[in-house]
Design a protein around this motif. Structure first.
Motif, PDB file in Angstrom:
ATOM      1  N   ALA A 117       0.827  -1.207   0.000  1.00  0.00           N
ATOM      2  CA  ALA A 117       0.000   0.000   0.000  1.00  0.00           C
ATOM      3  C   ALA A 117       0.863   1.260   0.000  1.00  0.00           C
ATOM      4  O   ALA A 117       0.545   2.245  -0.687  1.00  0.00           O
ATOM      5  N   LEU A 118       1.955   1.252   0.760  1.00  0.00           N
ATOM      6  CA  LEU A 118       2.871   2.393   0.791  1.00  0.00           C
ATOM      7  C   LEU A 118       3.446   2.662  -0.603  1.00  0.00           C
ATOM      8  O   LEU A 118       3.488   3.818  -1.064  1.00  0.00           O
ATOM      9  N   LEU A 119       3.896   1.601  -1.256  1.00  0.00           N
ATOM     10  CA  LEU A 119       4.461   1.762  -2.597  1.00  0.00           C
ATOM     11  C   LEU A 119       3.447   2.369  -3.550  1.00  0.00           C
ATOM     12  O   LEU A 119       3.786   3.239  -4.372  1.00  0.00           O
ATOM     13  N   ASN A 120       2.200   1.968  -3.433  1.00  0.00           N
ATOM     14  CA  ASN A 120       1.192   2.465  -4.360  1.00  0.00           C
ATOM     15  C   ASN A 120       0.716   3.875  -4.018  1.00  0.00           C
ATOM     16  O   ASN A 120       0.308   4.622  -4.913  1.00  0.00           O
ATOM     17  N   ARG A 121       0.791   4.278  -2.771  1.00  0.00           N
ATOM     18  CA  ARG A 121       0.529   5.684  -2.448  1.00  0.00           C
ATOM     19  C   ARG A 121       1.591   6.570  -3.085  1.00  0.00           C
ATOM     20  O   ARG A 121       1.287   7.654  -3.608  1.00  0.00           O
ATOM     21  N   ARG A 122       2.813   6.110  -3.065  1.00  0.00           N
ATOM     22  CA  ARG A 122       3.881   6.860  -3.720  1.00  0.00           C
ATOM     23  C   ARG A 122       3.669   6.887  -5.231  1.00  0.00           C
ATOM     24  O   ARG A 122       3.883   7.926  -5.878  1.00  0.00           O
ATOM     25  N   ARG A 123       3.235   5.764  -5.796  1.00  0.00           N
ATOM     26  CA  ARG A 123       2.981   5.710  -7.239  1.00  0.00           C
ATOM     27  C   ARG A 123       1.865   6.678  -7.621  1.00  0.00           C
ATOM     28  O   ARG A 123       1.919   7.326  -8.660  1.00  0.00           O
ATOM     29  N   ASP A 124       0.863   6.767  -6.775  1.00  0.00           N
ATOM     30  CA  ASP A 124      -0.225   7.715  -7.026  1.00  0.00           C
ATOM     31  C   ASP A 124       0.303   9.146  -7.068  1.00  0.00           C
ATOM     32  O   ASP A 124      -0.079   9.941  -7.941  1.00  0.00           O
ATOM     33  N   THR A 125       1.176   9.479  -6.134  1.00  0.00           N
ATOM     34  CA  THR A 125       1.759  10.820  -6.081  1.00  0.00           C
ATOM     35  C   THR A 125       2.547  11.130  -7.341  1.00  0.00           C
ATOM     36  O   THR A 125       2.538  12.277  -7.830  1.00  0.00           O
ATOM     37  N   LEU A 126       3.199  10.124  -7.875  1.00  0.00           N
ATOM     38  CA  LEU A 126       4.017  10.297  -9.077  1.00  0.00           C
ATOM     39  C   LEU A 126       3.219  10.144 -10.367  1.00  0.00           C
ATOM     40  O   LEU A 126       3.764  10.323 -11.455  1.00  0.00           O
ATOM     41  N   GLY A 127       1.932   9.792 -10.232  1.00  0.00           N
ATOM     42  CA  GLY A 127       1.100   9.593 -11.413  1.00  0.00           C
ATOM     43  C   GLY A 127       1.451   8.336 -12.187  1.00  0.00           C
ATOM     44  O   GLY A 127       1.307   8.290 -13.421  1.00  0.00           O
ATOM     45  N   LYS A 128       1.884   7.300 -11.473  1.00  0.00           N
ATOM     46  CA  LYS A 128       2.291   6.054 -12.119  1.00  0.00           C
ATOM     47  C   LYS A 128       1.340   4.922 -11.756  1.00  0.00           C
ATOM     48  O   LYS A 128       0.629   4.976 -10.754  1.00  0.00           O
ATOM     49  N   ASP A 129       1.347   3.871 -12.602  1.00  0.00           N
ATOM     50  CA  ASP A 129       0.504   2.702 -12.351  1.00  0.00           C
ATOM     51  C   ASP A 129       0.913   2.014 -11.058  1.00  0.00           C
ATOM     52  O   ASP A 129       2.067   2.094 -10.622  1.00  0.00           O
TER      53      ASP A 129
END
Length: 277
Positions: A227-239
């Motif tokens: 979940a942490l990795l994907n919150r960061r991905r969301d911030t970066l606009g990545k899948d």
């Protein structure tokens, strides 16, 4: 623990890469019995917060006392930053502001991402220790890797340091994974748990299932990491990225209380030979 004095340049270094699993533990027993010519085993610990707790406990309670009783040097090493402070794999991934994805998470197309964990936290760390002991390009160390016959596809020389030469003594003896368990038990030792980082994306569904059933707190921690990795991905606009090939959250991909899991023969797992041995 006091480290042994490094060998001189005239004495070639010979060491076994110890992963804390079935193959490397069997190799330790065979070395104690005189079947394998290794008196040095090196365990690259990627971090007490990163290795499976059961593996660390096995190394502490069984492997290390057994090695000491048979006059074998079992040394633990870890990654050290340039400023002299230790670095763990989990620490690198979770560091505030980090964009690092050093583990082979599943990308949106199902393929594993770039993997730097083995190189940075296993290969380079062991290579540095071998150089400390006297290995050089002109006087390379021999490094044993614990690949058994049934995993021969994992045997390769694609990644080693210039001052190393890789060999596969279990292959030379024709030893299979089931033989490893027999060899370990013959020495009066329990068979170790499967070794790997507890958040390794190469884990098979049954391994995740066992973790959810037997180590629910650790499973929850893996879910939190994803979940942490994907919150960061969301911030970066990545899948989003995932810890399994099912491309959905870990808690959904590995449901609670379900004994039948999707058949997974898609991946051979880590192919380096430096991990999961």
């Amino acid at each position: 623990m006091t480290k042994p004095v490094p060998k001189t340049a005239s004495e070639p270094v010979k060491a076994f890469s110890f992963g804390g699993g079935w193959q490397s533990m069997a190799a330790l027993v065979l070395a104690a019995q005189g079947t394998l010519d290794y008196r040095t085993f090196i365990f690259a610990n990627v971090g007490d917060d990163s290795e499976k707790p059961a593996t660390l406990a096995y190394v502490r309670d069984h492997a290390r006392p057994f090695a000491a009783a048979h006059g074998i040097d079992l040394t633990t090493v870890g990654r050290i930053r340039r400023d002299g402070t230790p670095e763990t794999l989990y620490g690198r991934i979770t560091r505030e502001g980090s964009r690092s994805l050093p583990i082979p998470v599943r990308m949106s197309n199902g393929a594993p991402g770039t993997r730097a964990c083995t190189g940075d936290f296993k290969i380079k760390v062991i290579g540095k220790e071998l150089k400390r002991r006297g290995a050089s390009r002109d006087n390379p160390a021999t490094v044993g890797i614990g690949i058994s016959v049934d995993e021969i596809s994992r045997a390769n020389n694609r990644r080693c340091e210039p001052h190393e030469r890789i060999e596969y003594p279990l292959l030379e003896l024709g030893i299979r994974r089931t033989d490893c368990a027999r060899i370990i038990r013959s020495a009066g030792l329990p068979v170790p748990p499967k070794s790997a980082c507890w958040f390794c994306p190469f884990a098979r569904p049954e391994n995740w299932h066992d973790m959810r059933r037997d180590e629910p707190a650790l499973f929850a921690k893996a879910c939190d990491l994803e979940a942490l990795l994907n919150r960061r991905r969301d911030t970066l606009g990545k899948d989003h990225v995932w810890l399994t090939r099912f491309l959905r959250p870990l808690a959904v991909a590995i449901p609670d209380g379900v004994d039948t899991l999707p058949f997974d023969d898609a991946d051979p797992g880590c192919d380096s030979g430096w991990c999961m041995t």
